[in-house]
Design a protein around this motif. Structure first.
Motif, PDB file in Angstrom:
ATOM      1  N   ARG A 189      30.074  12.215 -54.126  1.00  0.00           N
ATOM      2  CA  ARG A 189      30.831  13.420 -53.653  1.00  0.00           C
ATOM      3  C   ARG A 189      32.205  13.066 -54.050  1.00  0.00           C
ATOM      4  NH1 ARG A 189      30.041  16.830 -48.358  1.00  0.00           N
ATOM      5  NH2 ARG A 189      28.299  17.258 -49.360  1.00  0.00           N
ATOM      6  N   GLU A 190      32.631  11.972 -53.256  1.00  0.00           N
ATOM      7  CA  GLU A 190      33.888  11.488 -53.617  1.00  0.00           C
ATOM      8  C   GLU A 190      34.271  11.110 -54.902  1.00  0.00           C
ATOM      9  OE1 GLU A 190      34.397   9.409 -49.081  1.00  0.00           O
ATOM     10  OE2 GLU A 190      33.834   8.297 -50.888  1.00  0.00           O
ATOM     11  N   GLN A 191      33.271  10.475 -55.621  1.00  0.00           N
ATOM     12  CA  GLN A 191      33.565  10.239 -57.100  1.00  0.00           C
ATOM     13  C   GLN A 191      33.745  11.423 -57.770  1.00  0.00           C
ATOM     14  OE1 GLN A 191      33.542   7.036 -58.159  1.00  0.00           O
ATOM     15  NE2 GLN A 191      33.723   7.331 -60.183  1.00  0.00           N
ATOM     16  N   PHE A 192      32.982  12.421 -57.536  1.00  0.00           N
ATOM     17  CA  PHE A 192      33.048  13.598 -58.509  1.00  0.00           C
ATOM     18  C   PHE A 192      34.495  14.517 -58.100  1.00  0.00           C
ATOM     19  CE2 PHE A 192      32.575  18.616 -58.190  1.00  0.00           C
ATOM     20  CZ  PHE A 192      32.420  18.652 -59.576  1.00  0.00           C
ATOM     21  N   ILE A 193      34.758  14.449 -56.626  1.00  0.00           N
ATOM     22  CA  ILE A 193      36.308  15.098 -56.435  1.00  0.00           C
ATOM     23  C   ILE A 193      37.217  14.242 -57.342  1.00  0.00           C
ATOM     24  CG2 ILE A 193      37.993  15.465 -54.855  1.00  0.00           C
ATOM     25  CD1 ILE A 193      35.730  15.970 -52.961  1.00  0.00           C
ATOM     26  N   GLY A 194      37.208  12.904 -57.137  1.00  0.00           N
ATOM     27  CA  GLY A 194      38.339  12.137 -57.688  1.00  0.00           C
ATOM     28  C   GLY A 194      38.396  12.283 -59.274  1.00  0.00           C
ATOM     29  N   THR A 195      37.257  12.287 -59.917  1.00  0.00           N
ATOM     30  CA  THR A 195      37.081  12.482 -61.362  1.00  0.00           C
ATOM     31  C   THR A 195      37.477  13.766 -61.768  1.00  0.00           C
ATOM     32  OG1 THR A 195      35.178  10.993 -61.501  1.00  0.00           O
ATOM     33  CG2 THR A 195      35.750  12.368 -63.395  1.00  0.00           C
ATOM     34  N   SER A 196      37.138  15.043 -60.976  1.00  0.00           N
ATOM     35  CA  SER A 196      37.783  16.376 -61.255  1.00  0.00           C
ATOM     36  C   SER A 196      39.285  16.438 -61.199  1.00  0.00           C
ATOM     37  CB  SER A 196      37.204  17.557 -60.191  1.00  0.00           C
ATOM     38  OG  SER A 196      35.605  17.119 -60.200  1.00  0.00           O
ATOM     39  N   LEU A 197      39.626  15.686 -60.264  1.00  0.00           N
ATOM     40  CA  LEU A 197      41.367  15.848 -60.108  1.00  0.00           C
ATOM     41  C   LEU A 197      41.914  14.996 -61.136  1.00  0.00           C
ATOM     42  CD1 LEU A 197      41.483  15.491 -56.037  1.00  0.00           C
ATOM     43  CD2 LEU A 197      41.788  17.434 -57.353  1.00  0.00           C
ATOM     44  N   PHE A 198      41.361  14.107 -61.572  1.00  0.00           N
ATOM     45  CA  PHE A 198      41.916  13.175 -62.316  1.00  0.00           C
ATOM     46  C   PHE A 198      42.095  14.159 -63.692  1.00  0.00           C
ATOM     47  CE2 PHE A 198      41.556  10.213 -66.015  1.00  0.00           C
ATOM     48  CZ  PHE A 198      42.589   9.524 -65.937  1.00  0.00           C
ATOM     49  N   THR A 199      41.102  14.583 -64.061  1.00  0.00           N
ATOM     50  CA  THR A 199      40.828  15.441 -65.412  1.00  0.00           C
ATOM     51  C   THR A 199      41.517  16.622 -65.354  1.00  0.00           C
ATOM     52  OG1 THR A 199      38.324  14.939 -65.457  1.00  0.00           O
ATOM     53  CG2 THR A 199      39.180  16.586 -66.912  1.00  0.00           C
ATOM     54  N   ILE A 200      41.881  17.242 -64.255  1.00  0.00           N
ATOM     55  CA  ILE A 200      42.883  18.361 -64.109  1.00  0.00           C
ATOM     56  C   ILE A 200      44.152  17.875 -64.343  1.00  0.00           C
ATOM     57  CG2 ILE A 200      43.714  20.151 -62.494  1.00  0.00           C
ATOM     58  CD1 ILE A 200      40.875  20.429 -61.341  1.00  0.00           C
ATOM     59  N   LEU A 201      44.541  17.082 -63.630  1.00  0.00           N
ATOM     60  CA  LEU A 201      46.007  16.543 -63.698  1.00  0.00           C
ATOM     61  C   LEU A 201      46.181  15.908 -65.252  1.00  0.00           C
ATOM     62  CD1 LEU A 201      46.732  14.595 -60.327  1.00  0.00           C
ATOM     63  CD2 LEU A 201      47.648  16.745 -61.039  1.00  0.00           C
ATOM     64  N   LEU A 202      45.041  15.390 -65.790  1.00  0.00           N
ATOM     65  CA  LEU A 202      45.441  14.645 -67.010  1.00  0.00           C
ATOM     66  C   LEU A 202      45.565  15.772 -68.055  1.00  0.00           C
ATOM     67  CD1 LEU A 202      45.336  12.161 -68.881  1.00  0.00           C
ATOM     68  CD2 LEU A 202      42.881  12.753 -69.285  1.00  0.00           C
ATOM     69  N   PHE A 203      44.980  17.066 -68.149  1.00  0.00           N
ATOM     70  CA  PHE A 203      45.374  18.099 -68.826  1.00  0.00           C
ATOM     71  C   PHE A 203      46.526  19.037 -68.488  1.00  0.00           C
ATOM     72  CE2 PHE A 203      40.816  17.653 -69.679  1.00  0.00           C
ATOM     73  CZ  PHE A 203      40.816  17.647 -71.086  1.00  0.00           C
ATOM     74  N   LEU A 204      47.196  18.811 -67.312  1.00  0.00           N
ATOM     75  CA  LEU A 204      48.240  19.504 -66.678  1.00  0.00           C
ATOM     76  C   LEU A 204      49.637  18.511 -67.143  1.00  0.00           C
ATOM     77  CD1 LEU A 204      47.385  20.992 -63.222  1.00  0.00           C
ATOM     78  CD2 LEU A 204      47.401  21.863 -65.299  1.00  0.00           C
ATOM     79  N   LEU A 205      49.280  17.240 -67.399  1.00  0.00           N
ATOM     80  CA  LEU A 205      50.499  16.484 -67.614  1.00  0.00           C
ATOM     81  C   LEU A 205      51.317  16.887 -68.923  1.00  0.00           C
ATOM     82  CD1 LEU A 205      51.923  13.845 -66.804  1.00  0.00           C
ATOM     83  CD2 LEU A 205      50.312  12.541 -67.982  1.00  0.00           C
ATOM     84  N   PRO A 206      50.619  17.139 -70.001  1.00  0.00           N
ATOM     85  CA  PRO A 206      51.677  17.396 -71.082  1.00  0.00           C
ATOM     86  C   PRO A 206      52.621  18.647 -70.995  1.00  0.00           C
ATOM     87  CG  PRO A 206      49.448  17.045 -71.893  1.00  0.00           C
ATOM     88  CD  PRO A 206      49.347  17.012 -70.332  1.00  0.00           C
ATOM     89  N   THR A 207      51.998  19.569 -70.294  1.00  0.00           N
ATOM     90  CA  THR A 207      52.890  20.715 -69.834  1.00  0.00           C
ATOM     91  C   THR A 207      54.183  20.348 -69.149  1.00  0.00           C
ATOM     92  OG1 THR A 207      51.087  22.266 -69.967  1.00  0.00           O
ATOM     93  CG2 THR A 207      53.127  23.145 -69.144  1.00  0.00           C
ATOM     94  N   ILE A 208      53.872  19.473 -68.201  1.00  0.00           N
ATOM     95  CA  ILE A 208      54.979  18.852 -67.231  1.00  0.00           C
ATOM     96  C   ILE A 208      55.795  18.073 -68.150  1.00  0.00           C
ATOM     97  CG2 ILE A 208      55.309  17.713 -65.322  1.00  0.00           C
ATOM     98  CD1 ILE A 208      52.684  18.684 -64.132  1.00  0.00           C
ATOM     99  N   LEU A 209      55.437  17.201 -68.794  1.00  0.00           N
ATOM    100  CA  LEU A 209      56.184  16.278 -69.656  1.00  0.00           C
ATOM    101  C   LEU A 209      57.023  17.158 -70.541  1.00  0.00           C
ATOM    102  CD1 LEU A 209      53.880  13.195 -70.527  1.00  0.00           C
ATOM    103  CD2 LEU A 209      55.709  13.314 -68.977  1.00  0.00           C
ATOM    104  N   VAL A 210      56.710  18.247 -71.360  1.00  0.00           N
ATOM    105  CA  VAL A 210      57.433  18.897 -72.096  1.00  0.00           C
ATOM    106  C   VAL A 210      58.784  19.527 -71.384  1.00  0.00           C
ATOM    107  CG1 VAL A 210      57.856  21.268 -73.179  1.00  0.00           C
ATOM    108  CG2 VAL A 210      55.662  19.913 -73.789  1.00  0.00           C
TER     109      VAL A 210
END
Length: 248
Positions: A189-210
């Motif tokens: 469960r912890e692995q799933f939550i950590g992976t999900s949060l990592f994926t979400i932030l990874l896709f949000l990062l380009p918008t923030i970097l712009v």
């Protein structure tokens, strides 16, 4: 008061002149007379205050419209970038609201006395006129500094969280007490939550970097202009230090 004295170009320039006068009164007085002469010459070369007032605030209004157009450009997926629409909309609304607040603040300063006061400073010397112009410029571009600070903080939080989550999904965790990276065993469960949060932030990062890149470029541009005016404001003290050595 300490922060004001450190950021105000006018106060720093005035302190520099006083220190120079204490060290070598005659030479510094000659430089000040030359500074005043140049200031009066510059003042006579400028158009009347009404034209300057109109041109100055027209430039400020154009800059506000340009900044608003930049935000519109970002929201329309610039250069073919597929930005995250909810985050993009939220950030653009946040920035536009602050632009509205800044426009309200500018309206308070939209008085002919501001231009007259700046022009009157030229009678105290070209360096005083440049220093006061730099302070006014700092006030009018304060929102750029705020936008860059917001974007920098958001980018830093996003990036540091991504780094921490990247180590977590690989079974690594930073130990702040021993200042080292230790192995950690996670449940599914912890692995799933950590992976999900990592994926979400990874896709949000380009918008923030712009947003970070856009506002950092604007801040650098503002600092370049401000730095040029500061050089003119510190010219008498620099000339004194170059000729007779540092005044403090």
């Amino acid at each position: 008061m300490i922060v004001l004295s450190e950021s105000s170009v006018l106060l720093n320039a005035t302190q520099g002149k006083l220190l120079a006068l204490r060290k070598n009164f005659k030479f510094s007085l000659a430089i000040l007379f030359l500074d005043v002469f140049i200031g009066i010459f510059v003042l006579d070369s400028l158009p009347n205050s009404n034209i300057l007032y109109t041109s100055f605030w027209s430039t400020v209004d154009n800059f506000i419209e340009y900044l608003d157009s930049v935000i519109t450009w970002i929201t329309n997926n610039p250069a073919g970038l597929k930005l995250n629409e909810p985050v993009n909309t939220t950030l653009s609304s946040f920035v536009r609201y602050h632009i509205y607040l800044w426009k309200t603040f500018v309206e308070v300063l939209r008085m002919p006395q501001v231009v007259d006061f700046a022009l009157g400073a030229a009678y105290l010397g070209a360096s005083t006129f440049a220093a006061l112009t730099a302070d006014i410029f700092q006030i009018l571009t304060l929102h750029i500094l705020c936008f860059d600070a917001y974007a920098s903080k958001l980018s830093h939080v996003c990036w540091s969280t991504l780094v921490a989550l990247w180590g977590l999904v690989r079974g690594k965790k930073w130990n702040p007490l021993r200042k080292r990276t230790d192995n950690v065993v996670l449940e599914s469960r912890e692995q799933f939550i950590g992976t999900s949060l990592f994926t979400i932030l990874l896709f949000l990062l380009p918008t923030i970097l712009v947003y970070f890149v856009v506002f950092r470029v604007l801040r650098i541009s503002v600092r370049l202009v401000l730095g040029s005016v500061r050089i003119l404001a510190r010219l008498p003290k620099s000339l004194h230090d170059y000729t007779l050595g540092p005044s403090c």
